[in-house]
Design an enzyme around this catalytic site. Structure first.
Site, PDB file in Angstrom:
ATOM      1  N   HIS A   1      48.356  43.445  44.847  1.00 41.58           N
ATOM      2  CA  HIS A   1      47.223  42.509  44.884  1.00 41.58           C
ATOM      3  C   HIS A   1      47.419  41.247  44.046  1.00 41.58           C
ATOM      4  CE1 HIS A   1      45.677  44.275  41.065  1.00 41.58           C
ATOM      5  NE2 HIS A   1      45.057  43.121  40.944  1.00 41.58           N
TER       6      HIS A   1
ATOM      7  N   HIS B   1      48.940  47.228  35.403  1.00 39.08           N
ATOM      8  CA  HIS B   1      47.675  46.821  36.031  1.00 39.08           C
ATOM      9  C   HIS B   1      47.610  47.173  37.519  1.00 39.08           C
ATOM     10  CE1 HIS B   1      44.139  44.551  37.132  1.00 39.08           C
ATOM     11  NE2 HIS B   1      44.854  43.716  37.854  1.00 39.08           N
TER      12      HIS B   1
ATOM     13  N   ASP C   1      40.045  46.253  40.797  1.00 36.93           N
ATOM     14  CA  ASP C   1      40.702  45.269  39.931  1.00 36.93           C
ATOM     15  C   ASP C   1      39.777  44.943  38.757  1.00 36.93           C
ATOM     16  OD1 ASP C   1      42.557  43.181  39.191  1.00 36.93           O
ATOM     17  OD2 ASP C   1      41.254  41.724  40.199  1.00 36.93           O
TER      18      ASP C   1
ATOM     19  N   ASP D   1      13.085  61.380  32.445  1.00 44.35           N
ATOM     20  CA  ASP D   1      14.248  61.651  33.302  1.00 44.35           C
ATOM     21  C   ASP D   1      15.559  61.056  32.791  1.00 44.35           C
ATOM     22  OD1 ASP D   1      13.942  58.991  34.244  1.00 44.35           O
ATOM     23  OD2 ASP D   1      12.708  59.653  35.902  1.00 44.35           O
TER      24      ASP D   1
ATOM     25  N   GLU E   1      49.469  35.599  43.717  1.00 45.82           N
ATOM     26  CA  GLU E   1      48.945  34.676  42.723  1.00 45.82           C
ATOM     27  C   GLU E   1      49.897  34.506  41.541  1.00 45.82           C
ATOM     28  OE1 GLU E   1      45.066  35.758  41.336  1.00 45.82           O
ATOM     29  OE2 GLU E   1      44.910  33.993  40.069  1.00 45.82           O
ATOM     30  N   ASP E   2      50.507  35.607  41.117  1.00 50.26           N
ATOM     31  CA  ASP E   2      51.236  35.574  39.840  1.00 50.26           C
ATOM     32  C   ASP E   2      52.748  35.634  39.951  1.00 50.26           C
ATOM     33  OD1 ASP E   2      48.786  35.498  38.644  1.00 50.26           O
ATOM     34  OD2 ASP E   2      48.696  37.645  38.228  1.00 50.26           O
TER      35      ASP E   2
END
Ligand code: MN
Length: 714
Positions: free
Chosen positions: A72, A48, A139, A259, A76-77
């Site tokens: 990123h 990820h 993300d 279009d 948190e994890d």
């Protein structure tokens, strides 16, 4: 799964001098801390952050963004901390990761339209670096690409959130390709039937038209070549969600959407774009009002292009867009183009330059009336004048900066505001004047018997809260004044053996209302309570002149002005109320500064006692009201003091001299000598308040032979 070497290769292509070491170290760290974690797809979790970093390289972002993209999810994890990240990768990377984490921790109850705009603003307001949003979008894009592994319920929720929040954010930041892909994937999960129908038709049309598309492309290329205009021509189909939106908006079937087929011509310079569109219009008939000059007047998100719709030989309408290479890059990557490598200047990482870019959008706002434009969102970055807050249910509320829990309470409901006694912010108790900050969860504590306080006017920020508090105070004042006025009138009438209720219905009373300049009987009675009219003035209308004796009125305070802000002369304020009659209890002679309490006294308004006065303690709590002293009173108040001293010559003279020196008038004095050669002296003195009294007592205590000085309580 993309590999780190692919990412590093891509960076070296668009930025040959990049500091690849930072990215490599971020990769090694991420791989280590995410080790053992698995995604729902069964892939190692590491896939990820790698894919997210890969998307960031598609935006050609700087190495700080790519490293932050790799990291990123670590805060948190995993066990990683801000200190770890700062130490290992520097402040900018750590700061961006922290920003992304904050956004991930927000949980919105629903992303329905009513909330969507506030949520988008909250996200922008919380990200003080636009790169935080860019990472968040990548993300979300990777999470959308792997949405098939989620439960159906989650798929729908995430798809809706993407359509409501993230695709519009991508659109406003001008990142067209992310917007389009987010929309199409979300469309597939949120409206599966419509999605499949439209994409089948597009595929069919594509097959049917391939030859046709190639032919038109050839014709355009030839036209441009003949005019000596070097260019690149691309044919493309509108994306599924775009077609769906058009069908919904115009209420038409697939076949009626024009279009669907569009061509894009990329040229070298701006004059070439105008030249090229002239050539096309001279060959193919343009459709009225379909020519748009977004080069002369760029879109708020800085998109620039010439758009025209023409009728090509087979009678079909085709949209043609013309733009330069630079415009094409901004049309694709939008604000991200700002961090892209520029051959001359390298990476432009100056946030001031980004703000200049954004500020330009703001300045151009006046040309765009659509409130849904990017402008408003940019404003909160540039001029942070709003805060975005969660209710306990997860709704997002927007309030002006500096807003307090009281503002929050009134924005929920007037009653919540009126009964608000306290607040919890993120689970912690805060004072009512606490300044709320974006992202906080606010819980208001109410009590049904609580009433707004006038102090609130000193700190509330919203006009709504201000007017509701004022309104309440006014209503309270009137309620009190009416009750007081009524009691005072009743008392006086009883003396004349008259019933107030009967008099109220009489013509004479009506004459009093008119004669004293009031509209209604209630207004007049309230006027008595406010101290603007005396009961005697009313009684004069009700009785023959001869019966009226010259009554002494017990009015201490009389405000001439109806203005509620004006302080009564007596210097006492009812908490939250002005303009009510007050008198001071003789039993305890309260002084300004003493803790005091008020009691409704029949016929005499509010009587003020010291809180320690035993008369006050005995009274009916129902009649009790809170009082406070108005600042800066100029009045003087009588008070009694007891001085115990040795019975010596000259002591009394020293006492009176000291009291006078402290500017207190002696109203009365009494001295009793005792058998133990001591004397009890009692003085009634006039002081301006408790502080003044304290000064007097302090001086007296210093006098030789004085043993003890006390204030006589009752
Ligand atoms: Mn993530």
């Amino acid at each position: 799964m993309i590999r780190i070497t692919d990412i590093l290769d891509r960076i070296s292509v668009y930025h040959p001098e990049a500091d690849l070491d930072l990215v490599e170290r971020a990769y090694i760290y991420t791989a280590r801390v995410h080790e053992g974690q698995v995604r729902l797809s069964g892939e190692p979790y590491l896939s990820h952050p790698l894919e997210v970093a890969g998307l960031l390289t598609e935006l050609k972002l700087d190495t700080v963004s790519v490293a932050a993209g790799l990291l990123h999810d670590t805060l948190e994890d995993t066990g990683a901390t801000m200190e770890d990240l700062t130490q290992l990768f520097g402040k900018p990377v750590a700061h961006i990761v922290e920003g992304v984490t904050k956004l991930s921790l927000l949980s919105f109850r629903s992303s329905e339209a009513r909330q969507a705009e506030s949520i988008r603003k909250m996200i922008l307001a919380m990200a003080d670096d636009i790169r935080v949003i860019l990472i968040k979008l990548c993300d979300r894009l990777h999470n959308m690409r792997t949405l098939q592994f989620q439960s159906e319920k989650k798929q729908i929720k995430i798809a809706q959130e993407t359509l409501d929040i993230y695709a519009p954010l991508a659109s406003r930041l001008g990142i067209h390709w992310i917007k389009v892909e987010l929309e199409d994937i979300a469309f597939k999960y949120f409206f599966p039937n419509q999605y499949h129908e439209i994409s089948n038709q597009v595929a069919k049309k594509r097959d049917e038209q391939q030859e046709h598309v190639d032919k038109i492309k050839k014709v355009i290329e030839t036209m441009m070549a003949e005019a000596n205009l070097p260019c690149k021509v691309m044919g493309r189909h509108k994306h599924s969600y775009g077609i769906y939106q058009k069908m919904m908006k115009q209420g038409v079937d697939f076949d009626e959407v024009y279009d669907i087929l569009a061509f894009r011509i990329i040229l070298d310079t701006v004059p070439q774009c105008y030249q090229a569109v002239g050539i096309i219009h001279s060959v193919w008939k343009p459709i009225a009002k379909r020519f748009k000059d977004f080069i002369g007047i760029p879109k708020p998100n800085m998109y620039q292009s010439l758009h025209t719709t023409v009728i090509v030989p087979l009678g079909e309408r085709v949209e043609i867009q013309l733009r330069t290479k630079k415009m094409d890059r901004i049309a694709r990557d939008g604000i991200a183009a700002h961090w892209q490598y520029k051959e001359k200047g390298g990476f432009d990482q100056d946030t001031g330059a980004v703000f200049a870019w954004l500020r330009k959008l703001v300045e151009e706002q006046k040309d765009y009336k659509d409130p849904d434009e990017f402008m408003e969102n940019v404003r909160i970055e540039l001029f942070p004048d709003e805060v975005y807050l969660f209710s306990p249910r997860g709704d997002v509320l927007a309030l002006p900066k500096g807003a307090t829990p009281v503002d929050f309470a009134y924005s929920i409901h007037t009653e919540v505001g009126n009964q608000c006694t306290g607040a919890k912010v993120d689970g912690r108790m805060v004072p009512l004047k606490y300044e709320l900050k974006t992202g906080q969860r606010v819980e208001i504590i109410t009590s049904p018997r609580h009433k707004p306080s006038k102090d609130w006017l000193n700190f509330v920020k919203t006009p709504r809260a201000r007017s509701r508090v004022r309104q309440h105070i006014k209503a309270e004042e009137r309620k009190w004044s009416l009750a007081l006025g009524r009691e005072m009138c009743e008392k006086l009438l009883r003396k004349h053996n008259m019933s107030f209720n009967k008099s109220l219905k009489s013509d004479e009373f009506e004459a009093a209302v008119q004669g004293l300049g009031y509209k209604t009987a209630d207004d007049l009675i309230a006027g008595v309570g406010y101290g603007k009219v005396t009961p005697l003035q009313i009684v004069r209308y009700l009785l023959p002149k001869t019966e009226i004796t010259d009554e002494k009125e017990t009015v201490v305070t009389k405000s001439k002005e109806p203005d509620a802000r004006k302080r009564p002369k007596s210097g006492i304020l009812l908490k939250g109320i002005d303009n009510v009659l007050v008198r001071f209890a003789k039993c305890c002679n309260p002084l300004p500064g003493d803790p005091v309490v008020g009691y409704i006294t029949r016929g005499q308004g509010v009587t003020v006692h010291r809180t320690i006065c035993h008369h006050a303690l005995d009274m009916d709590p129902e009649r009790r009201i809170e009082l406070e002293w108005a600042p800066e009173t100029k009045e003087s108040y009588p008070v009694r003091i007891h001085v115990l001293c040795d019975d010596k010559m000259g002591v009394l003279a020293s006492l009176t001299a000291s009291i006078s020196q402290d500017e207190a008038n002696i109203l009365d004095a009494a001295v009793n000598t005792r058998i133990d050669k001591r004397a009890d002296c009692y003085f009634t003195i006039s002081v301006s308040g408790a502080d003044h009294l304290e000064n007097v007592i302090r001086s007296v205590k210093k006098i030789r032979h004085v043993i003890m000085v006390t204030r006589v309580a009752t």
